[in-house]
Design a protein around this motif. Structure first.
Motif, mmCIF file in Angstrom:
data_model
loop_
_atom_site.group_PDB
_atom_site.id
_atom_site.type_symbol
_atom_site.label_atom_id
_atom_site.label_comp_id
_atom_site.label_asym_id
_atom_site.label_seq_id
_atom_site.Cartn_x
_atom_site.Cartn_y
_atom_site.Cartn_z
ATOM 1 N N ILE A 134 11.934 -37.676 39.689
ATOM 2 C CA ILE A 134 10.761 -36.902 39.304
ATOM 3 C C ILE A 134 9.977 -37.696 38.274
ATOM 4 O O ILE A 134 10.514 -38.080 37.235
ATOM 5 N N PRO A 135 8.691 -37.987 38.537
ATOM 6 C CA PRO A 135 7.922 -38.768 37.573
ATOM 7 C C PRO A 135 7.709 -37.995 36.286
ATOM 8 O O PRO A 135 7.446 -36.794 36.301
ATOM 9 N N GLU A 136 7.827 -38.689 35.172
ATOM 10 C CA GLU A 136 7.573 -38.063 33.882
ATOM 11 C C GLU A 136 6.084 -38.099 33.576
ATOM 12 O O GLU A 136 5.393 -39.047 33.949
ATOM 13 N N PRO A 137 5.563 -37.092 32.865
ATOM 14 C CA PRO A 137 4.164 -37.140 32.458
ATOM 15 C C PRO A 137 3.945 -38.272 31.465
ATOM 16 O O PRO A 137 4.828 -38.582 30.660
ATOM 17 N N ALA A 138 2.769 -38.914 31.521
ATOM 18 C CA ALA A 138 2.466 -40.000 30.602
ATOM 19 C C ALA A 138 2.377 -39.472 29.178
ATOM 20 O O ALA A 138 1.718 -38.468 28.907
ATOM 21 N N GLU A 151 13.313 -34.866 24.459
ATOM 22 C CA GLU A 151 13.027 -33.546 25.030
ATOM 23 C C GLU A 151 12.449 -33.679 26.437
ATOM 24 O O GLU A 151 12.811 -32.928 27.349
ATOM 25 N N ILE A 152 11.530 -34.646 26.609
ATOM 26 C CA ILE A 152 10.943 -34.871 27.934
ATOM 27 C C ILE A 152 12.016 -35.289 28.936
ATOM 28 O O ILE A 152 12.047 -34.820 30.079
ATOM 29 N N ASP A 153 12.931 -36.186 28.499
ATOM 30 C CA ASP A 153 14.012 -36.627 29.387
ATOM 31 C C ASP A 153 14.877 -35.443 29.820
ATOM 32 O O ASP A 153 15.258 -35.328 31.003
ATOM 33 N N ALA A 154 15.194 -34.563 28.867
ATOM 34 C CA ALA A 154 16.048 -33.414 29.183
ATOM 35 C C ALA A 154 15.331 -32.457 30.133
ATOM 36 O O ALA A 154 15.930 -31.924 31.078
ATOM 37 N N ALA A 155 14.025 -32.252 29.902
ATOM 38 C CA ALA A 155 13.261 -31.367 30.783
ATOM 39 C C ALA A 155 13.156 -31.957 32.186
ATOM 40 O O ALA A 155 13.251 -31.241 33.189
ATOM 41 N N THR A 156 12.968 -33.281 32.260
ATOM 42 C CA THR A 156 12.896 -33.938 33.566
ATOM 43 C C THR A 156 14.212 -33.807 34.307
ATOM 44 O O THR A 156 14.244 -33.564 35.530
ATOM 45 N N ALA A 157 15.326 -33.953 33.582
ATOM 46 C CA ALA A 157 16.646 -33.795 34.210
ATOM 47 C C ALA A 157 16.827 -32.374 34.724
ATOM 48 O O ALA A 157 17.371 -32.157 35.817
ATOM 49 N N ALA A 158 16.339 -31.395 33.947
ATOM 50 C CA ALA A 158 16.457 -30.001 34.373
ATOM 51 C C ALA A 158 15.629 -29.744 35.630
ATOM 52 O O ALA A 158 16.070 -29.050 36.554
ATOM 53 N N LEU A 159 14.406 -30.315 35.670
ATOM 54 C CA LEU A 159 13.558 -30.135 36.846
ATOM 55 C C LEU A 159 14.163 -30.828 38.061
ATOM 56 O O LEU A 159 14.136 -30.284 39.173
ATOM 57 N N THR A 160 14.731 -32.021 37.855
ATOM 58 C CA THR A 160 15.375 -32.736 38.954
ATOM 59 C C THR A 160 16.526 -31.926 39.524
ATOM 60 O O THR A 160 16.676 -31.807 40.749
ATOM 61 N N ALA A 161 17.331 -31.350 38.638
ATOM 62 C CA ALA A 161 18.470 -30.542 39.090
ATOM 63 C C ALA A 161 17.990 -29.304 39.836
ATOM 64 O O ALA A 161 18.562 -28.912 40.861
ATOM 65 N N MET A 213 12.989 -23.504 34.890
ATOM 66 C CA MET A 213 12.393 -24.196 33.747
ATOM 67 C C MET A 213 11.999 -23.233 32.629
ATOM 68 O O MET A 213 11.411 -23.661 31.634
ATOM 69 N N ARG A 214 12.311 -21.963 32.772
ATOM 70 C CA ARG A 214 11.925 -20.979 31.756
ATOM 71 C C ARG A 214 12.435 -21.352 30.357
ATOM 72 O O ARG A 214 11.694 -21.211 29.371
ATOM 73 N N PRO A 215 13.676 -21.848 30.216
ATOM 74 C CA PRO A 215 14.150 -22.216 28.861
ATOM 75 C C PRO A 215 13.335 -23.324 28.212
ATOM 76 O O PRO A 215 13.435 -23.519 26.982
ATOM 77 N N TRP A 216 12.550 -24.066 28.996
ATOM 78 C CA TRP A 216 11.805 -25.194 28.439
ATOM 79 C C TRP A 216 10.382 -24.829 28.069
ATOM 80 O O TRP A 216 9.624 -25.681 27.616
ATOM 81 N N ARG A 217 10.023 -23.559 28.256
ATOM 82 C CA ARG A 217 8.668 -23.162 27.891
ATOM 83 C C ARG A 217 8.544 -22.953 26.385
ATOM 84 O O ARG A 217 9.503 -22.562 25.737
#
Length: 217
Positions: A134-138, A151-161, A213-217
């Motif tokens: 999943i591409p990360e936002p710039a 934090e971005i890495d963790a959110a990306t991992a959550a979205l990937t999962a 992704m609710r926990p990441w809002r």
């Protein structure tokens, strides 16, 4: 005799029978187009390629391979698997060019071939998607601090999962719409389903991802 990507050339279906599939080079690399084909649109190139013009086909490969590779990598989560899938897809396209009816663009037709190839892979295996699928936002300079990057890495991992937990059909619709920007009609053509089905799958995919992704809002 096997070609550079390990596929034994087979007689082409519909193209002149003496024409074996040309080597598919430059996957993911724009490169230089053959001079004779510069400026021609995809439709004319596809017609010429269906008649056995390898230069025309090479231009189509260069124009579309980057997007096809990105799609395959988003779906399969592996650069190597994605390259194999895209190479197979272009070889399949070469053989099937006489079947191309021009009712959709060549790009949309390729999306369909690549998507079907990837769906076959996904249904055969359950290997997890890697983090970089999943591409990360710039990030801006103010957002590049170590805590924010973590934090971005963790959110990306959550979205990937979360994306991995979707069925292949829901994942394909979400990737084509949200990462590749295809319209509902195009996604319906690519997936061989109705627009209503596409809208339903996107609704379920978005609802599942939003909940995950609710926990990441």
């Amino acid at each position: 005799m096997r070609n550079r990507i390990g596929i034994s050339p087979q007689p082409a279906v519909g193209v002149p029978p003496h024409r074996a599939p040309p080597p598919v080079r430059g996957i993911g690399n724009v490169g230089e187009a053959p001079d004779a084909a510069v400026g021609l649109d995809d439709g004319l190139l596809a017609v010429r390629a269906s008649e056995g013009d390898e230069d025309a086909f090479a231009v189509l490969v260069r124009r579309h391979s980057s997007r096809m590779l990105a799609l395959a990598q988003h779906l399969l989560g592996s650069r190597t698997d994605a390259e194999d899938a895209v190479q197979d897809a272009f070889l399949s396209a070469w053989r099937r060019l006489p079947e191309f009816q021009h009712t959709a663009s060549f790009g949309t037709w390729m999306y369909r071939i690549v998507t079907n190839r990837c769906l076959s892979d996904l249904r055969r295996r359950t290997r997890p998607l890697p983090l970089d699928a999943i591409p990360e936002p710039a990030a801006t300079s103010s957002e590049s601090s170590p805590p924010h990057v973590a934090e971005i890495d963790a959110a990306t991992a959550a979205l990937t999962a979360a994306l991995q937990r979707l069925s292949p059909e829901l994942r394909v619709c979400w990737v084509l719409r949200e990462l590749h920007g295809l319209h509902y009609e195009e996604i319906a053509h690519v997936t061989g389903s109705s627009e209503q089905t596409v809208r339903g799958r996107l609704f379920r995919a978005r609802r599942a991802l939003t909940e995950a992704m609710r926990p990441w809002r």
